[in-house]
Design a protein around this motif. Structure first.
Motif, mmCIF file in Angstrom:
data_model
loop_
_atom_site.group_PDB
_atom_site.id
_atom_site.type_symbol
_atom_site.label_atom_id
_atom_site.label_comp_id
_atom_site.label_asym_id
_atom_site.label_seq_id
_atom_site.Cartn_x
_atom_site.Cartn_y
_atom_site.Cartn_z
ATOM 1 N N TYR A 1 0.826 -1.201 0.000
ATOM 2 C CA TYR A 1 0.000 0.000 0.000
ATOM 3 C C TYR A 1 0.867 1.260 0.000
ATOM 4 N N ARG A 2 1.984 1.208 0.731
ATOM 5 C CA ARG A 2 2.877 2.372 0.839
ATOM 6 C C ARG A 2 3.882 2.458 -0.305
ATOM 7 N N GLY A 3 3.847 1.476 -1.208
ATOM 8 C CA GLY A 3 4.743 1.512 -2.357
ATOM 9 C C GLY A 3 6.134 1.010 -2.088
ATOM 10 N N THR A 4 6.310 0.313 -0.961
ATOM 11 C CA THR A 4 7.644 -0.193 -0.620
ATOM 12 C C THR A 4 7.732 -1.706 -0.770
ATOM 13 N N GLY A 5 6.697 -2.321 -1.326
ATOM 14 C CA GLY A 5 6.683 -3.764 -1.522
ATOM 15 C C GLY A 5 5.702 -4.125 -2.620
#
Length: 212
Positions: free
Chosen positions: A54-58
């Motif tokens: 969701y946070r764009g880190t995975g």
């Protein structure tokens, strides 16, 4: 036209499961898929991998990608669920939490605001309620449920509001009266999906099924 019927109940012999099958029969010979989240073992927990994605880190978990691909092929989605504490069950809510996420259902652009991505999708609701319609009306329960789902989820993602057809008094002892309520709700949803006055399918709700 592809329709996805999504239901969430642990008992395959429940009234909710029977209604989902009846709606599936009513929509044939159109393309329709019945998704039983409990039978398929969908994990509703929004975990660390979901948060990272969701946070764009995975990356999105594989089961979430699979559900999004199912929805990508659908024109209509029908949520069939027992009402738990005036809302949908945790299993279905967890499916929404994990699948309808940033980057797919919507995009948040700090400069341009929220982009809503599901305009091609029409969402219908078929809640199975134990109490009477009068109880829901007096206390505003129906409006509260519809606001949560229709406005808070469907509108937010840019999807189209379809039909909402409650089955009230699902726990009454009068099987004939309950069956009439079920048939009416199924007919209303089927008409909204197909745009035609299609007959209710032959796969009815059998005697002795759970009324949850």
């Amino acid at each position: 036209m592809q329709t996805l019927i999504v239901t969430a109940h642990p008992d395959p012999d429940s009234l909710t499961a029977g209604i989902a099958r009846q709606l599936q029969a009513a929509l044939h010979p159109g393309e329709v898929e019945l998704v039983d989240l409990a039978a398929e073992g969908f994990d509703p927990r929004f975990g660390p991998a979901d948060r990272d994605a969701y946070r764009g880190t995975g990356t999105l978990p594989a089961d979430v990608v699979r559900e999004q691909q199912r929805l990508d092929t659908a024109d209509h989605v029908v949520l069939v669920f027992p009402v738990h504490w005036w809302s949908m069950p945790a299993l279905m809510k967890g499916w929404i939490d994990r699948v309808f996420v940033n980057g797919w259902a919507f995009d948040i652009d700090p400069a341009g605001g929220t982009r809503r991505n599901l305009g091609r999708l029409t969402v219908h609701l078929l809640p199975v309620a134990g109490d009477a319609a009068g109880t829901y009306e007096r206390h505003g329960y129906e409006q509260a449920l519809r606001t949560q789902i229709e406005h808070g989820i469907v509108d937010y993602c840019g999807a189209v509001r379809g039909a909402t057809a409650f089955v009230y008094e699902s726990e009454q002892d009068d099987d004939a009266a309950r069956r009439a309520l079920v048939d009416d709700a199924v007919r209303r949803i089927a008409r909204a999906v197909t745009g035609a006055a299609g007959a209710v399918g032959a796969a009815g709700v059998a005697d002795g099924q759970s009324t949850e």
